[in-house]
Scaffold this motif. Structure first.
Motif, PDB file in Angstrom:
ATOM      1  N   THR A  22     138.220  55.196 102.304  1.00 60.44           N
ATOM      2  CA  THR A  22     137.241  55.965 101.850  1.00 60.44           C
ATOM      3  C   THR A  22     137.044  57.397 102.751  1.00 60.44           C
ATOM      4  O   THR A  22     136.163  58.356 102.539  1.00 60.44           O
ATOM      5  CB  THR A  22     135.856  55.476 101.955  1.00 60.44           C
ATOM      6  N   PHE A  23     137.948  57.634 103.859  1.00 67.13           N
ATOM      7  CA  PHE A  23     137.524  58.867 104.528  1.00 67.13           C
ATOM      8  C   PHE A  23     138.829  59.706 104.499  1.00 67.13           C
ATOM      9  O   PHE A  23     138.936  60.859 105.046  1.00 67.13           O
ATOM     10  CB  PHE A  23     137.881  58.402 105.993  1.00 67.13           C
ATOM     11  N   GLY A  24     139.817  59.675 103.366  1.00 62.98           N
ATOM     12  CA  GLY A  24     140.474  60.631 103.088  1.00 62.98           C
ATOM     13  C   GLY A  24     140.258  61.661 102.233  1.00 62.98           C
ATOM     14  O   GLY A  24     139.090  61.710 101.730  1.00 62.98           O
ATOM     15  N   LEU A  25     140.642  62.801 102.175  1.00 62.97           N
ATOM     16  CA  LEU A  25     140.498  63.870 101.474  1.00 62.97           C
ATOM     17  C   LEU A  25     140.575  63.721 100.035  1.00 62.97           C
ATOM     18  O   LEU A  25     141.351  62.875  99.342  1.00 62.97           O
ATOM     19  CB  LEU A  25     141.386  65.107 101.497  1.00 62.97           C
ATOM     20  N   PRO A  26     139.571  64.130  99.242  1.00 63.86           N
ATOM     21  CA  PRO A  26     139.440  63.693  97.742  1.00 63.86           C
ATOM     22  C   PRO A  26     140.631  64.502  96.859  1.00 63.86           C
ATOM     23  O   PRO A  26     141.085  65.457  97.382  1.00 63.86           O
ATOM     24  CB  PRO A  26     138.165  64.250  97.069  1.00 63.86           C
ATOM     25  N   ALA A  27     141.462  63.544  96.046  1.00 64.06           N
ATOM     26  CA  ALA A  27     142.548  64.203  95.251  1.00 64.06           C
ATOM     27  C   ALA A  27     141.902  65.273  94.254  1.00 64.06           C
ATOM     28  O   ALA A  27     140.690  65.549  93.889  1.00 64.06           O
ATOM     29  CB  ALA A  27     143.241  63.116  94.533  1.00 64.06           C
ATOM     30  N   VAL A  28     142.826  66.064  93.544  1.00 60.58           N
ATOM     31  CA  VAL A  28     142.439  66.898  92.503  1.00 60.58           C
ATOM     32  C   VAL A  28     141.895  66.316  91.482  1.00 60.58           C
ATOM     33  O   VAL A  28     142.391  65.497  90.990  1.00 60.58           O
ATOM     34  CB  VAL A  28     143.608  67.929  92.218  1.00 60.58           C
ATOM     35  N   ALA A  29     140.907  66.610  91.033  1.00 59.28           N
ATOM     36  CA  ALA A  29     140.267  66.142  89.742  1.00 59.28           C
ATOM     37  C   ALA A  29     141.503  65.953  88.455  1.00 59.28           C
ATOM     38  O   ALA A  29     142.117  66.827  88.312  1.00 59.28           O
ATOM     39  CB  ALA A  29     139.052  67.015  89.103  1.00 59.28           C
ATOM     40  N   GLN A  30     141.186  64.783  88.108  1.00 58.05           N
ATOM     41  CA  GLN A  30     142.201  64.506  86.955  1.00 58.05           C
ATOM     42  C   GLN A  30     141.850  65.144  85.664  1.00 58.05           C
ATOM     43  O   GLN A  30     140.889  65.390  85.414  1.00 58.05           O
ATOM     44  CB  GLN A  30     142.145  62.923  86.749  1.00 58.05           C
ATOM     45  N   PRO A  35     137.876  56.212  81.902  1.00 59.31           N
ATOM     46  CA  PRO A  35     136.821  55.241  81.264  1.00 59.31           C
ATOM     47  C   PRO A  35     135.539  55.501  81.914  1.00 59.31           C
ATOM     48  O   PRO A  35     135.512  56.036  82.809  1.00 59.31           O
ATOM     49  CB  PRO A  35     137.368  54.053  81.769  1.00 59.31           C
ATOM     50  N   ASN A  36     134.141  54.978  81.292  1.00 56.48           N
ATOM     51  CA  ASN A  36     133.151  55.056  81.886  1.00 56.48           C
ATOM     52  C   ASN A  36     133.117  54.266  83.175  1.00 56.48           C
ATOM     53  O   ASN A  36     133.853  53.078  83.204  1.00 56.48           O
ATOM     54  CB  ASN A  36     131.990  54.430  81.131  1.00 56.48           C
ATOM     55  N   ILE A  37     132.403  54.637  84.129  1.00 58.83           N
ATOM     56  CA  ILE A  37     132.532  53.939  85.712  1.00 58.83           C
ATOM     57  C   ILE A  37     132.100  52.326  85.261  1.00 58.83           C
ATOM     58  O   ILE A  37     132.484  51.569  86.137  1.00 58.83           O
ATOM     59  CB  ILE A  37     131.503  54.706  86.597  1.00 58.83           C
ATOM     60  N   ASN A  57     143.833  49.800  94.174  1.00 63.85           N
ATOM     61  CA  ASN A  57     144.524  50.223  92.786  1.00 63.85           C
ATOM     62  C   ASN A  57     144.833  48.816  91.886  1.00 63.85           C
ATOM     63  O   ASN A  57     144.511  48.899  90.650  1.00 63.85           O
ATOM     64  CB  ASN A  57     145.858  50.898  92.914  1.00 63.85           C
ATOM     65  N   GLU A  58     145.357  47.658  92.464  1.00 67.25           N
ATOM     66  CA  GLU A  58     145.684  46.592  91.763  1.00 67.25           C
ATOM     67  C   GLU A  58     144.282  46.115  91.149  1.00 67.25           C
ATOM     68  O   GLU A  58     144.392  45.565  90.022  1.00 67.25           O
ATOM     69  CB  GLU A  58     146.275  45.729  92.498  1.00 67.25           C
ATOM     70  N   ARG A  59     143.282  45.922  92.140  1.00 65.84           N
ATOM     71  CA  ARG A  59     142.104  45.266  91.481  1.00 65.84           C
ATOM     72  C   ARG A  59     141.398  46.246  90.355  1.00 65.84           C
ATOM     73  O   ARG A  59     140.713  45.504  89.346  1.00 65.84           O
ATOM     74  CB  ARG A  59     141.264  44.965  92.813  1.00 65.84           C
ATOM     75  N   PHE A  60     141.326  47.539  90.795  1.00 63.11           N
ATOM     76  CA  PHE A  60     140.491  48.134  89.972  1.00 63.11           C
ATOM     77  C   PHE A  60     141.109  49.263  88.727  1.00 63.11           C
ATOM     78  O   PHE A  60     140.363  49.984  88.235  1.00 63.11           O
ATOM     79  CB  PHE A  60     139.492  48.921  90.705  1.00 63.11           C
ATOM     80  N   GLY A  61     142.503  49.459  88.951  1.00 59.77           N
ATOM     81  CA  GLY A  61     143.211  49.991  87.997  1.00 59.77           C
ATOM     82  C   GLY A  61     143.153  51.415  88.215  1.00 59.77           C
ATOM     83  O   GLY A  61     144.084  52.259  87.427  1.00 59.77           O
ATOM     84  N   LEU A  62     142.779  51.897  89.360  1.00 54.40           N
ATOM     85  CA  LEU A  62     143.067  53.228  89.848  1.00 54.40           C
ATOM     86  C   LEU A  62     142.827  53.342  91.381  1.00 54.40           C
ATOM     87  O   LEU A  62     142.289  52.573  92.006  1.00 54.40           O
ATOM     88  CB  LEU A  62     141.910  54.104  89.153  1.00 54.40           C
ATOM     89  N   SER A  63     143.272  54.478  91.966  1.00 58.27           N
ATOM     90  CA  SER A  63     143.200  54.670  93.399  1.00 58.27           C
ATOM     91  C   SER A  63     141.987  55.070  93.956  1.00 58.27           C
ATOM     92  O   SER A  63     140.961  55.678  92.837  1.00 58.27           O
ATOM     93  CB  SER A  63     144.343  55.534  94.258  1.00 58.27           C
ATOM     94  N   PHE A  65     141.126  57.703  95.571  1.00 55.90           N
ATOM     95  CA  PHE A  65     141.388  59.078  95.346  1.00 55.90           C
ATOM     96  C   PHE A  65     140.965  59.427  93.937  1.00 55.90           C
ATOM     97  O   PHE A  65     140.029  60.482  93.755  1.00 55.90           O
ATOM     98  CB  PHE A  65     142.495  59.763  95.829  1.00 55.90           C
ATOM     99  N   GLU A  66     141.825  58.632  93.031  1.00 55.81           N
ATOM    100  CA  GLU A  66     141.503  58.857  91.714  1.00 55.81           C
ATOM    101  C   GLU A  66     139.896  58.726  91.142  1.00 55.81           C
ATOM    102  O   GLU A  66     139.400  59.113  90.349  1.00 55.81           O
ATOM    103  CB  GLU A  66     142.267  57.824  90.734  1.00 55.81           C
ATOM    104  N   LEU A  67     139.565  57.469  91.695  1.00 59.43           N
ATOM    105  CA  LEU A  67     137.998  57.226  91.554  1.00 59.43           C
ATOM    106  C   LEU A  67     137.040  58.527  91.892  1.00 59.43           C
ATOM    107  O   LEU A  67     136.263  58.738  90.999  1.00 59.43           O
ATOM    108  CB  LEU A  67     137.646  56.058  92.436  1.00 59.43           C
ATOM    109  N   GLU A  68     137.473  59.072  93.367  1.00 57.96           N
ATOM    110  CA  GLU A  68     136.524  60.171  93.594  1.00 57.96           C
ATOM    111  C   GLU A  68     136.709  61.447  92.948  1.00 57.96           C
ATOM    112  O   GLU A  68     135.769  62.293  92.695  1.00 57.96           O
ATOM    113  CB  GLU A  68     136.668  60.557  95.025  1.00 57.96           C
TER     114      GLU A  68
END
Length: 352
Positions: A22-30, A35-37, A57-63, A65-68
């Protein structure tokens, strides 16, 4: 004084702290549809995987960084709350939530009359370099955050992060990385009294838990508990030394003293106390600690060098000669060998 590097190699415990999640820099917006959160599926914990397995990623279907990138802070808060309620015994849910709140509590600001829209610096001083902050529409003394070194800290996020860390540690005293993350949290905010309280309890919590020890990504920890405890103390001490402020150096001394009580048979603990006492100007205390380290590791050349140096500083000439001669005959480090030869030459000149 010199760090006990050779002994450290045998006792250092390297953990992969989960704050990387959770401390990495956020990725560029997708781009595209997301999907709805609330539609992100909550899948069970995945254990027994390699340390670099992308479990999130395996548990929630996205990384992460993608979530953020795809969702607002409020939506991520809701996602993390749902994760904790769905899997209350999942340490990653609590640690990730706390790390998220820690990072979102920190906002870089400029020192100016109106540093951020809706905020301004009050005249009230909280600490030496910390100024009160309140919303422009708030009443006098209604501080919503505080500023240190150009960083605004949101008090609500800070408090929520701390509460999650505390609750997480109660639930998961076997998570080695969580003990160290909390220590770093207190160091970051200069909460040195809280740091000492945390470190006082850390050894007993790790020793007394009957749950197998784990670190980030549910990885089992195979090292013995004394080595783990020593590793946490040592890395905290390094952080305090690097800060180099008066309060951090005082806390360095307290931490080194705690370490010698927690792992009294570890020569690194006593060498840390040597350095702490020396920083504080207590050469006699440093010498006593060096003697304890030497009794535990009489052939460690860094320990012998520290003892030779302190013996000379305290006027213990015969002892200084003895230790320097040992280094000349046994040291594998050419720098220490050269230093010992130079010291003996200087003592020889001084005696004429």
């Amino acid at each position: 004084m010199v760090s006990n590097s050779s002994v450290l190699k045998s006792t250092a415990f390297c953990i992969l702290v989960s704050c990387g999640l959770t401390f990495g820099l956020p990725a560029v917006a997708q781009s595209g549809n997301v999907p709805n959160i609330e539609d992100i599926e909550m899948r069970p914990v995945l254990k027994g995987k390699k340390n670099d397995f992308p479990w999130f990623n395996e548990r929630f279907g996205l990384s992460w960084f993608e979530l953020e990138s795809a969702y607002s802070e409020q939506e991520i808060d809701a996602f993390l709350a749902r994760w904790r309620s769905t899997f209350p015994d999942d340490p990653e849910a609590w640690i990730s939530s706390a790390n998220w709140n820690w990072r979102k509590s920190q906002v870089e600001m400029m020192f100016q009359a109106n540093p951020q829209g809706g905020f301004f610096v009050t005249e009230e001083t909280i600490d030496d370099e910390t100024f009160g902050i309140r919303r422009a529409d708030g009443g006098e003394g209604d501080q919503s955050s505080f500023v240190t070194g150009g960083i605004s800290t949101d008090k609500n996020r800070y408090a929520h992060a701390l509460a999650l860390y505390v609750e997480g540690l109660k639930k998961f005293p076997n998570r080695v990385d969580l003990h160290e993350i909390i220590a770093n949290f207190h160091i970051h905010f200069g909460n040195y009294a809280e740091l000492i309280n945390h470190l006082e309890l850390m050894p007993s919590k790790l020793r007394n838990t009957e749950i197998p020890l784990e670190q980030a990504n549910y990885q089992p920890v195979q090292r013995n508990k004394d080595e783990i405890i020593a590793g946490i103390f040592h890395r905290v001490i390094i952080e305090l030394m690097e800060i180099g402020e008066a309060k951090s150096i005082e806390t360095f001394l307290e931490t080194a003293q705690l370490m010698t009580r927690a792992v009294p048979k570890n020569p690194v603990a006593w060498t840390n106390l040597v350095n702490a006492q020396y920083f504080m100007g207590n050469k006699r205390g440093a010498y006593s600690a060096a003697q304890r380290a030497h009794a535990l590791a009489p052939e460690d050349e860094i320990i012998v060098w520290n003892l030779a140096t302190l013996s000379l500083d305290l006027g213990l000439r015969a002892e200084a000669i003895e230790h320097n001669n040992w280094l000349i005959n046994n040291a594998s480090d050419p720098n220490l060998l050269e230093r010992a030869q130079a010291e003996l030459e200087l003592m020889s000149v001084g005696s004429k």
